[in-house]
Design a protein around this motif. Structure first.
Motif, PDB file in Angstrom:
ATOM      1  N   GLY A 148     -38.751 -52.943 -27.914  1.00 52.34           N
ATOM      2  CA  GLY A 148     -38.747 -52.996 -26.440  1.00 52.34           C
ATOM      3  C   GLY A 148     -38.428 -51.632 -25.856  1.00 52.34           C
ATOM      4  N   ASN A 149     -37.452 -50.939 -26.424  1.00 55.13           N
ATOM      5  CA  ASN A 149     -37.123 -49.584 -25.955  1.00 55.13           C
ATOM      6  C   ASN A 149     -38.281 -48.617 -26.225  1.00 55.13           C
ATOM      7  OD1 ASN A 149     -34.622 -50.193 -24.988  1.00 55.13           O
ATOM      8  ND2 ASN A 149     -33.472 -49.381 -26.719  1.00 55.13           N
ATOM      9  N   ALA A 150     -38.881 -48.764 -27.407  1.00 56.55           N
ATOM     10  CA  ALA A 150     -39.983 -47.864 -27.772  1.00 56.55           C
ATOM     11  C   ALA A 150     -41.138 -48.001 -26.772  1.00 56.55           C
ATOM     12  CB  ALA A 150     -40.459 -48.177 -29.189  1.00 56.55           C
ATOM     13  N   ILE A 151     -41.297 -49.200 -26.225  1.00 54.85           N
ATOM     14  CA  ILE A 151     -42.359 -49.410 -25.223  1.00 54.85           C
ATOM     15  C   ILE A 151     -41.890 -48.925 -23.845  1.00 54.85           C
ATOM     16  CG2 ILE A 151     -43.662 -51.202 -23.983  1.00 54.85           C
ATOM     17  CD1 ILE A 151     -43.573 -52.868 -26.587  1.00 54.85           C
ATOM     18  N   LYS A 152     -40.607 -49.186 -23.570  1.00 55.92           N
ATOM     19  CA  LYS A 152     -40.092 -48.895 -22.222  1.00 55.92           C
ATOM     20  C   LYS A 152     -39.976 -47.398 -21.928  1.00 55.92           C
ATOM     21  CE  LYS A 152     -35.666 -49.966 -21.448  1.00 55.92           C
ATOM     22  NZ  LYS A 152     -34.457 -50.710 -21.062  1.00 55.92           N
ATOM     23  N   PHE A 153     -39.450 -46.637 -22.906  1.00 54.31           N
ATOM     24  CA  PHE A 153     -39.140 -45.233 -22.621  1.00 54.31           C
ATOM     25  C   PHE A 153     -40.330 -44.312 -22.884  1.00 54.31           C
ATOM     26  CE2 PHE A 153     -34.883 -47.099 -23.319  1.00 54.31           C
ATOM     27  CZ  PHE A 153     -34.338 -46.786 -22.082  1.00 54.31           C
ATOM     28  N   ALA A 169     -40.822 -45.855 -34.957  1.00 52.61           N
ATOM     29  CA  ALA A 169     -41.100 -44.572 -34.299  1.00 52.61           C
ATOM     30  C   ALA A 169     -41.925 -44.807 -33.043  1.00 52.61           C
ATOM     31  CB  ALA A 169     -41.851 -43.665 -35.264  1.00 52.61           C
ATOM     32  N   ASP A 170     -41.721 -43.957 -32.036  1.00 53.12           N
ATOM     33  CA  ASP A 170     -42.503 -44.098 -30.799  1.00 53.12           C
ATOM     34  C   ASP A 170     -42.986 -42.740 -30.306  1.00 53.12           C
ATOM     35  OD1 ASP A 170     -40.577 -42.852 -28.954  1.00 53.12           O
ATOM     36  OD2 ASP A 170     -39.342 -44.644 -29.204  1.00 53.12           O
ATOM     37  N   ASN A 171     -43.831 -42.777 -29.290  1.00 55.38           N
ATOM     38  CA  ASN A 171     -44.354 -41.548 -28.688  1.00 55.38           C
ATOM     39  C   ASN A 171     -43.755 -41.355 -27.286  1.00 55.38           C
ATOM     40  OD1 ASN A 171     -45.650 -43.800 -27.646  1.00 55.38           O
ATOM     41  ND2 ASN A 171     -47.496 -42.669 -27.099  1.00 55.38           N
ATOM     42  N   GLN A 188     -23.770 -46.979 -22.512  1.00 54.22           N
ATOM     43  CA  GLN A 188     -24.126 -45.555 -22.470  1.00 54.22           C
ATOM     44  C   GLN A 188     -25.635 -45.412 -22.401  1.00 54.22           C
ATOM     45  OE1 GLN A 188     -22.025 -42.994 -22.285  1.00 54.22           O
ATOM     46  NE2 GLN A 188     -20.231 -44.320 -22.409  1.00 54.22           N
ATOM     47  N   ARG A 189     -26.101 -44.622 -21.424  1.00 50.94           N
ATOM     48  CA  ARG A 189     -27.542 -44.428 -21.263  1.00 50.94           C
ATOM     49  C   ARG A 189     -27.826 -42.928 -21.135  1.00 50.94           C
ATOM     50  NH1 ARG A 189     -30.563 -47.275 -17.109  1.00 50.94           N
ATOM     51  NH2 ARG A 189     -31.946 -47.898 -18.789  1.00 50.94           N
ATOM     52  N   ALA A 190     -29.015 -42.517 -21.534  1.00 51.02           N
ATOM     53  CA  ALA A 190     -29.358 -41.100 -21.429  1.00 51.02           C
ATOM     54  C   ALA A 190     -30.460 -40.904 -20.395  1.00 51.02           C
ATOM     55  CB  ALA A 190     -29.799 -40.584 -22.805  1.00 51.02           C
ATOM     56  N   VAL A 191     -30.656 -41.917 -19.539  1.00 49.20           N
ATOM     57  CA  VAL A 191     -31.705 -41.840 -18.509  1.00 49.20           C
ATOM     58  C   VAL A 191     -31.134 -42.322 -17.180  1.00 49.20           C
ATOM     59  CG1 VAL A 191     -33.718 -42.176 -19.990  1.00 49.20           C
ATOM     60  CG2 VAL A 191     -32.428 -44.166 -19.190  1.00 49.20           C
ATOM     61  N   GLY A 226     -32.291 -51.028 -17.213  1.00 48.87           N
ATOM     62  CA  GLY A 226     -31.623 -51.424 -18.454  1.00 48.87           C
ATOM     63  C   GLY A 226     -30.131 -51.531 -18.256  1.00 48.87           C
ATOM     64  N   SER A 227     -29.477 -52.140 -19.238  1.00 55.53           N
ATOM     65  CA  SER A 227     -28.035 -52.363 -19.118  1.00 55.53           C
ATOM     66  C   SER A 227     -27.221 -51.389 -19.972  1.00 55.53           C
ATOM     67  CB  SER A 227     -27.709 -53.787 -19.582  1.00 55.53           C
ATOM     68  OG  SER A 227     -28.073 -53.925 -20.946  1.00 55.53           O
ATOM     69  N   GLY A 228     -27.873 -50.705 -20.909  1.00 51.51           N
ATOM     70  CA  GLY A 228     -27.121 -49.836 -21.825  1.00 51.51           C
ATOM     71  C   GLY A 228     -26.381 -50.622 -22.895  1.00 51.51           C
ATOM     72  N   LEU A 229     -26.813 -51.875 -23.114  1.00 51.52           N
ATOM     73  CA  LEU A 229     -26.144 -52.685 -24.146  1.00 51.52           C
ATOM     74  C   LEU A 229     -27.052 -52.983 -25.336  1.00 51.52           C
ATOM     75  CD1 LEU A 229     -24.277 -55.141 -21.780  1.00 51.52           C
ATOM     76  CD2 LEU A 229     -23.191 -53.682 -23.490  1.00 51.52           C
ATOM     77  N   GLY A 230     -28.342 -52.614 -25.201  1.00 54.09           N
ATOM     78  CA  GLY A 230     -29.300 -52.956 -26.254  1.00 54.09           C
ATOM     79  C   GLY A 230     -28.959 -52.321 -27.592  1.00 54.09           C
ATOM     80  N   LEU A 231     -28.716 -51.008 -27.592  1.00 55.84           N
ATOM     81  CA  LEU A 231     -28.450 -50.326 -28.868  1.00 55.84           C
ATOM     82  C   LEU A 231     -27.071 -50.677 -29.420  1.00 55.84           C
ATOM     83  CD1 LEU A 231     -30.017 -46.771 -28.373  1.00 55.84           C
ATOM     84  CD2 LEU A 231     -30.936 -48.715 -29.638  1.00 55.84           C
ATOM     85  N   ALA A 232     -26.115 -50.949 -28.524  1.00 59.15           N
ATOM     86  CA  ALA A 232     -24.789 -51.377 -29.009  1.00 59.15           C
ATOM     87  C   ALA A 232     -24.935 -52.717 -29.724  1.00 59.15           C
ATOM     88  CB  ALA A 232     -23.813 -51.486 -27.841  1.00 59.15           C
TER      89      ALA A 232
HETATM   90  P1  ADP Z   1     -31.055 -49.665 -22.138  1.00 63.22           P
HETATM   91  O1  ADP Z   1     -32.389 -49.726 -22.798  1.00 63.22           O
HETATM   92  O2  ADP Z   1     -30.671 -50.930 -21.485  1.00 63.22           O
HETATM   93  O3  ADP Z   1     -30.893 -48.461 -21.267  1.00 63.22           O
HETATM   94  P2  ADP Z   1     -30.013 -49.245 -24.798  1.00 63.22           P
HETATM   95  O4  ADP Z   1     -28.623 -49.473 -25.277  1.00 63.22           O
HETATM   96  O5  ADP Z   1     -31.091 -50.032 -25.418  1.00 63.22           O
HETATM   97  O6  ADP Z   1     -29.945 -49.465 -23.242  1.00 63.22           O
HETATM   98  O7  ADP Z   1     -30.324 -47.705 -24.972  1.00 63.22           O
HETATM   99  C1  ADP Z   1     -29.360 -46.752 -24.577  1.00 63.22           C
HETATM  100  C2  ADP Z   1     -30.053 -45.489 -24.131  1.00 63.22           C
HETATM  101  O8  ADP Z   1     -30.663 -44.841 -25.244  1.00 63.22           O
HETATM  102  C3  ADP Z   1     -31.167 -45.722 -23.138  1.00 63.22           C
HETATM  103  O9  ADP Z   1     -30.705 -45.843 -21.828  1.00 63.22           O
HETATM  104  C4  ADP Z   1     -32.002 -44.481 -23.345  1.00 63.22           C
HETATM  105  O10 ADP Z   1     -31.440 -43.381 -22.655  1.00 63.22           O
HETATM  106  C5  ADP Z   1     -31.858 -44.211 -24.849  1.00 63.22           C
HETATM  107  N1  ADP Z   1     -32.974 -44.792 -25.628  1.00 63.22           N
HETATM  108  C6  ADP Z   1     -32.951 -45.904 -26.381  1.00 63.22           C
HETATM  109  N2  ADP Z   1     -34.124 -46.097 -27.006  1.00 63.22           N
HETATM  110  C7  ADP Z   1     -34.901 -45.061 -26.654  1.00 63.22           C
HETATM  111  C8  ADP Z   1     -36.246 -44.683 -26.991  1.00 63.22           C
HETATM  112  N3  ADP Z   1     -36.997 -45.387 -27.842  1.00 63.22           N
HETATM  113  N4  ADP Z   1     -36.714 -43.534 -26.462  1.00 63.22           N
HETATM  114  C9  ADP Z   1     -35.967 -42.781 -25.620  1.00 63.22           C
HETATM  115  N5  ADP Z   1     -34.704 -43.096 -25.254  1.00 63.22           N
HETATM  116  C10 ADP Z   1     -34.170 -44.215 -25.779  1.00 63.22           C
END
Ligand code: ADP
Length: 373
Positions: free
Chosen positions: A264-269, A293-295, A312-315, A322-328
């Motif tokens: 889902g993240n790979a598609i979203k970002f 892997a994504d592009n 924690q989010r980097a965007v 997003g909620s920043g809870l997916g990767l956690a």
């Molecule tokens: P969310 O998707 O809800 O923001 P996640 O916990 O899934 O939260 O991801 C945390 C952060 O990691 C995202 O906000 C984004 O900054 C970064 N991130 C995660 N997956 C990707 C990805 N495939 N490509 C780029 N950035 C990503």
């Protein structure tokens, strides 16, 4: 738990007088000045432990009223807050390990006791148990919060949504008007809040109900995750390519949830491109290493260490929801399986998320996989 600087007794549970003498000598030589209190049976040990609250317990497994692993299990079940170091015969490595899996902090073989080993084992046992209890407390707080969130926040949110609908109808708000736009934004925010609550609940519950262990084709879990993402796959035209994937061992529902988050993240970002996601796997003797892997937009290497932390989010939220809870949640799922998760990325060059799943044989023996990722 007792502060180690204000030490209370060490409880030695041992019925053999000769062994007690040897262990007492080693404790003295180790410079542990604690009073040594002795119990000679499991029943007595439990009574004494409840009364004196020892800072650590040295537990022999062969007692008049209990023997083997059952001794450790019974003691740890009844006094789970105590730091227990099990004493075994020199040949009983497997028994000691089994006791550790039941909650003992360590095991020591009586034949190989030295002051240094004993002091280290007891001190670490105390510190570890202390940390575990603190973590368990935090975990309970998260669970309590999650349950409050589910009951107390969901209800009002649902009502806000319904009332918004009523307002729209009661006031006969024309589509395209400013008021209609405000109501739409309100609805969107309520929807976001509901998702955040769902994500939070999912995060808090990972592994709480115990893992279901089964062997299943990883390819099926990828297909399951893709089906759950059908809406975003369709909207973005995403291509998901999977190479030949192995059978893996674990909790299928959780692994599917893990893949749903990562794919889902790979598609979203992704910006200005059709998302292309590839799922590959390789293996070594002990584990499967799965790469997604994504592009997409990539991640600043300086942020890689924090993205697995909750919230924690980097965007910016305005660009990517997003909620920043997916990767956690992913990290909790992988770690509940005894694996590790990591990310390789740089801005503008896509990202590769890697996670490991121990093979069934490795998780059964409790061997540590190699630490290369
Ligand atoms: P969310 O998707 O809800 O923001 P996640 O916990 O899934 O939260 O991801 C945390 C952060 O990691 C995202 O906000 C984004 O900054 C970064 N991130 C995660 N997956 C990707 C990805 N495939 N490509 C780029 N950035 C990503």
């Amino acid at each position: 738990m007792t502060d180690p600087s204000r030490r209370t007794p060490i409880l030695l549970v041992e019925d053999d007088d000769d062994h007690v003498e040897i262990i007492s000598d080693v404790i003295r030589e180790a410079g542990l000045k604690d009073e040594l209190v002795r119990a000679t049976s499991l029943k007595a040990a439990e009574e004494i432990a409840r009364r004196i609250r020892p800072w650590v317990v040295l537990l022999d497994l062969g007692l008049p009223d209990s023997s083997g692993l059952a001794t450790a299990k019974a003691f740890l079940n009844r006094l789970p807050e105590l730091a227990v170091v099990v004493l075994t015969a020199s040949t009983d490595h497997a028994l000691g390990l089994a006791a550790v899996r039941c909650g003992a902090q360590d095991f020591l073989s009586k034949g190989r006791l030295s002051p240094e080993i004993l002091r280290r084992a007891l001190t670490y046992a105390f510190e570890r148990r202390h940390l575990q209890l603190a973590l368990e407390g935090k975990q309970r707080a998260v669970e309590a919060f999650a349950s409050i969130a589910s009951h107390d926040l969901r209800g009002p949110l649902g009502r806000i949504r319904t009332l918004g609908q009523f307002l729209k109808e009661d006031l006969d708000i024309p589509p395209g008007s400013e008021a209609s736009e405000h109501l739409r934004l309100m609805d969107q925010n309520v929807h976001r809040m509901q998702r955040l609550i769902d994500d939070l609940l999912r995060f808090a519950r990972v592994g709480k109900e115990g893992l279901k262990h089964e062997v299943f084709p990883l390819a099926d879990a990828v297909d399951g995750a893709a089906a759950l993402l059908a809406e975003s796959v369709e909207a973005s035209g995403a291509e998901i390519a999977k190479q030949e994937l192995p059978n893996v061992h674990g909790d299928r529902g959780l692994v599917e949830n893990l893949l749903q988050n990562l794919i889902g993240n790979a598609i979203k970002f992704v910006r200005n491109d059709v998302p292309r996601v590839s799922v590959q796997a390789e293996e070594n003797e002990r584990e499967h290493v799965i790469r997604i892997a994504d592009n997409g937009i990539g991640i600043d290497p300086g942020c890689l260490s924090k993205i697995f932390e909750p919230l924690q989010r980097a965007v910016t939220p305005t660009e990517f929801e997003g909620s920043g809870l997916g990767l956690a949640t992913c990290k909790s799922i992988v770690e509940a399986h005894g694996g590790r998760i990591a990310c390789e990325s740089s801005v503008g060059h896509g990202s590769t998320f890697l996670f490991t799943l121990p093979k069934a044989s490795a998780s059964a023996t409790g061997e540590r996989p190699d630490e290369s990722i």
